[in-house]
Design a protein around this motif. Sequence first.
Motif, PDB file in Angstrom:
ATOM      1  N   GLY A  88       0.996  -1.193   0.287  1.00  0.00           N
ATOM      2  CA  GLY A  88       0.151  -0.250  -0.005  1.00  0.00           C
ATOM      3  C   GLY A  88       0.758   1.495  -0.486  1.00  0.00           C
ATOM      4  N   LEU A  89       2.404   1.084  -0.629  1.00  0.00           N
ATOM      5  CA  LEU A  89       2.832   2.144  -0.405  1.00  0.00           C
ATOM      6  C   LEU A  89       3.344   2.934  -2.036  1.00  0.00           C
ATOM      7  CD1 LEU A  89       5.459   1.119   2.008  1.00  0.00           C
ATOM      8  CD2 LEU A  89       4.102   2.824   2.830  1.00  0.00           C
ATOM      9  N   LYS A  90       3.948   3.639  -2.602  1.00  0.00           N
ATOM     10  CA  LYS A  90       4.161   4.616  -3.853  1.00  0.00           C
ATOM     11  C   LYS A  90       5.799   4.050  -3.866  1.00  0.00           C
ATOM     12  CE  LYS A  90       5.542   8.701  -2.998  1.00  0.00           C
ATOM     13  NZ  LYS A  90       5.367  10.322  -3.119  1.00  0.00           N
ATOM     14  N   VAL A  91       5.488   3.405  -5.376  1.00  0.00           N
ATOM     15  CA  VAL A  91       7.269   3.316  -6.084  1.00  0.00           C
ATOM     16  C   VAL A  91       7.911   4.895  -5.271  1.00  0.00           C
ATOM     17  CG1 VAL A  91       8.479   2.961  -7.721  1.00  0.00           C
ATOM     18  CG2 VAL A  91       6.542   1.991  -7.405  1.00  0.00           C
ATOM     19  N   PRO A  92       9.353   4.275  -4.544  1.00  0.00           N
ATOM     20  CA  PRO A  92       9.858   4.978  -3.839  1.00  0.00           C
ATOM     21  C   PRO A  92      10.893   6.042  -5.200  1.00  0.00           C
ATOM     22  CG  PRO A  92      11.148   3.141  -3.764  1.00  0.00           C
ATOM     23  CD  PRO A  92       9.439   2.925  -4.261  1.00  0.00           C
ATOM     24  N   GLU A  93      11.351   7.582  -5.027  1.00  0.00           N
ATOM     25  CA  GLU A  93      11.665   8.000  -6.592  1.00  0.00           C
ATOM     26  C   GLU A  93      13.351   7.805  -6.007  1.00  0.00           C
ATOM     27  OE1 GLU A  93      10.695  11.681  -6.027  1.00  0.00           O
ATOM     28  OE2 GLU A  93       8.893  11.597  -5.989  1.00  0.00           O
ATOM     29  N   GLU A  94      13.838   7.520  -5.453  1.00  0.00           N
ATOM     30  CA  GLU A  94      15.287   7.019  -4.231  1.00  0.00           C
ATOM     31  C   GLU A  94      15.158   5.455  -3.885  1.00  0.00           C
ATOM     32  OE1 GLU A  94      18.059   9.884  -3.634  1.00  0.00           O
ATOM     33  OE2 GLU A  94      16.858  11.692  -4.167  1.00  0.00           O
ATOM     34  N   PRO A  95      16.450   5.319  -4.574  1.00  0.00           N
ATOM     35  CA  PRO A  95      16.134   4.220  -2.845  1.00  0.00           C
ATOM     36  C   PRO A  95      16.189   4.129  -1.393  1.00  0.00           C
ATOM     37  CG  PRO A  95      18.035   4.297  -4.658  1.00  0.00           C
ATOM     38  CD  PRO A  95      17.749   4.902  -4.934  1.00  0.00           C
ATOM     39  N   ILE A  96      15.405   3.567  -1.052  1.00  0.00           N
ATOM     40  CA  ILE A  96      15.372   3.272   0.604  1.00  0.00           C
ATOM     41  C   ILE A  96      16.139   2.659   1.360  1.00  0.00           C
ATOM     42  CG2 ILE A  96      13.775   3.429   2.552  1.00  0.00           C
ATOM     43  CD1 ILE A  96      11.211   3.421   0.553  1.00  0.00           C
ATOM     44  N   ILE A  97      16.531   3.187   2.486  1.00  0.00           N
ATOM     45  CA  ILE A  97      18.108   2.529   2.860  1.00  0.00           C
ATOM     46  C   ILE A  97      17.626   2.440   4.559  1.00  0.00           C
ATOM     47  CG2 ILE A  97      20.902   2.915   3.618  1.00  0.00           C
ATOM     48  CD1 ILE A  97      21.018   4.599   0.846  1.00  0.00           C
ATOM     49  N   PHE A  98      17.475   1.584   4.927  1.00  0.00           N
ATOM     50  CA  PHE A  98      17.674   1.398   6.502  1.00  0.00           C
ATOM     51  C   PHE A  98      18.892   0.192   6.895  1.00  0.00           C
ATOM     52  CE2 PHE A  98      14.910  -2.031   4.478  1.00  0.00           C
ATOM     53  CZ  PHE A  98      15.311  -2.746   5.223  1.00  0.00           C
ATOM     54  N   LEU A  99      19.406  -0.095   7.634  1.00  0.00           N
ATOM     55  CA  LEU A  99      20.568  -0.589   8.638  1.00  0.00           C
ATOM     56  C   LEU A  99      20.392  -2.055   9.198  1.00  0.00           C
ATOM     57  CD1 LEU A  99      23.047   1.659   9.551  1.00  0.00           C
ATOM     58  CD2 LEU A  99      22.848   0.391   7.074  1.00  0.00           C
ATOM     59  N   LYS A 100      20.519  -2.980   8.847  1.00  0.00           N
ATOM     60  CA  LYS A 100      20.291  -4.116   9.834  1.00  0.00           C
ATOM     61  C   LYS A 100      21.799  -4.640  10.987  1.00  0.00           C
ATOM     62  CE  LYS A 100      17.397  -8.605   8.811  1.00  0.00           C
ATOM     63  NZ  LYS A 100      16.585  -7.774   9.113  1.00  0.00           N
ATOM     64  N   ALA A 101      20.451  -4.649  12.419  1.00  0.00           N
ATOM     65  CA  ALA A 101      21.274  -4.639  13.643  1.00  0.00           C
ATOM     66  C   ALA A 101      22.672  -5.789  12.770  1.00  0.00           C
ATOM     67  CB  ALA A 101      21.024  -4.976  14.826  1.00  0.00           C
ATOM     68  N   GLY A 102      23.759  -5.802  13.387  1.00  0.00           N
ATOM     69  CA  GLY A 102      25.182  -6.472  13.680  1.00  0.00           C
ATOM     70  C   GLY A 102      24.581  -7.744  13.808  1.00  0.00           C
ATOM     71  N   SER A 103      23.808  -7.842  15.224  1.00  0.00           N
ATOM     72  CA  SER A 103      23.355  -8.437  16.008  1.00  0.00           C
ATOM     73  C   SER A 103      22.595  -9.792  15.462  1.00  0.00           C
ATOM     74  CB  SER A 103      23.180  -8.594  17.359  1.00  0.00           C
ATOM     75  OG  SER A 103      22.572  -7.395  17.292  1.00  0.00           O
ATOM     76  N   ALA A 104      22.165  -9.050  14.334  1.00  0.00           N
ATOM     77  CA  ALA A 104      20.749 -10.063  13.636  1.00  0.00           C
ATOM     78  C   ALA A 104      21.827 -10.440  12.607  1.00  0.00           C
ATOM     79  CB  ALA A 104      19.551  -8.739  12.924  1.00  0.00           C
ATOM     80  N   TYR A 105      22.483 -10.626  11.745  1.00  0.00           N
ATOM     81  CA  TYR A 105      22.893 -11.666  11.179  1.00  0.00           C
ATOM     82  C   TYR A 105      23.539 -12.944  11.528  1.00  0.00           C
ATOM     83  CZ  TYR A 105      27.006 -12.479   7.546  1.00  0.00           C
ATOM     84  OH  TYR A 105      27.621 -12.667   6.996  1.00  0.00           O
ATOM     85  N   SER A 106      22.821 -13.955  10.661  1.00  0.00           N
ATOM     86  CA  SER A 106      23.082 -15.274  10.935  1.00  0.00           C
ATOM     87  C   SER A 106      23.215 -15.974  10.256  1.00  0.00           C
ATOM     88  CB  SER A 106      21.708 -16.010  12.395  1.00  0.00           C
ATOM     89  OG  SER A 106      20.715 -15.344  11.060  1.00  0.00           O
ATOM     90  N   GLY A 107      23.758 -18.119  10.490  1.00  0.00           N
ATOM     91  CA  GLY A 107      23.908 -18.861   9.560  1.00  0.00           C
ATOM     92  C   GLY A 107      22.528 -18.771   8.594  1.00  0.00           C
ATOM     93  N   PRO A 108      22.660 -19.480   7.192  1.00  0.00           N
ATOM     94  CA  PRO A 108      21.410 -19.480   6.370  1.00  0.00           C
ATOM     95  C   PRO A 108      20.488 -20.295   6.823  1.00  0.00           C
ATOM     96  CG  PRO A 108      23.457 -20.986   5.580  1.00  0.00           C
ATOM     97  CD  PRO A 108      24.124 -19.889   6.956  1.00  0.00           C
ATOM     98  N   ASN A 109      20.906 -21.328   8.167  1.00  0.00           N
ATOM     99  CA  ASN A 109      19.842 -22.477   8.900  1.00  0.00           C
ATOM    100  C   ASN A 109      20.134 -22.710  10.009  1.00  0.00           C
ATOM    101  OD1 ASN A 109      19.700 -23.714   5.814  1.00  0.00           O
ATOM    102  ND2 ASN A 109      21.462 -24.390   5.929  1.00  0.00           N
TER     103      ASN A 109
END
Length: 281
Positions: A88-109
């Motif tokens: 329900g959001l409009k297409v952005p005119e420029e890329p939307i950037i956000f950061l994911k916390a390093g502590s979220a980083y995990s293995g694929p399984n």
Amino acid sequence: MKLFRHGASGAERPGIVDASGALRDLSGVIAEIDATVLSDAGLARLAALDAATLPLVPAGTRIGAPVPRPVNFICIGLNYADHAAESGLKVPEEPIIFLKAGSAYSGPNDDIVIPPGSKETDWEVELGVIIGTGGSHIAEDAALDHVAGYCVVNDVSEREYQIRRGGTWDKGKGCPSFGPTGPFLVTRDEVPDPQALDLWCEVDGKRMQNGNTRTMIFGVKTLVSYVSRFIRLEPGDIIATGTPPGVGMGIKPEPVFLRPGQTVRLGIAGLGEQTQKTTGG
């Protein structure tokens, strides 16, 4: 060439996939998949190895994220027009950037741990771009030269936290386990066109997402260049490039979200697959 890391969380060792598809241990050759290895020269040295002569990784060994925890784990929001529409959001005119916390980083399984009290934890299959050569203000026509390779990312998201808890996306993106990455870093020479990759996600065996990177609003080379205007990219940094439609938040008439005891499976053509169990809640 496909590189990976294996072993217990926090004690991973480097690995390489040989020509037959067998997983081989690289720790006798390199200590880690670090900046030196991710450079063009470093990758060329590994490509010259006879991987079949290296020790096999024992069956059942945990596969970790393909590079050590990045300095910057960068995500792009609403980068598929059809996903923006389902949100329900409009297409952005420029890329939307956000950061994911390093502590979220995990293995694929590794397990996805649903936060206590969460009711809106969601899935998002995404193409990850792993930086090999860092820099700022990278020209778009040189951007792919800065890429070491590509990987699968599940940008796990808690929608209430993201949307209704104070107006910053990071709250819903950075919980522990919310960044499964891998299993492989697939070097860019094996991905001649990153804008022609099928990607998909299933929950309990039901296909929820089907997409192709050709429908990105902003392509990989544009994103690498654009992000580098605002954040100095470092070797090993990851840019998760957005998700196609089919996330739980967009299901009609009622959204569907993850609960403990489910299985999430996702993948990208040529880059491998992930499988996560959901726990917590």
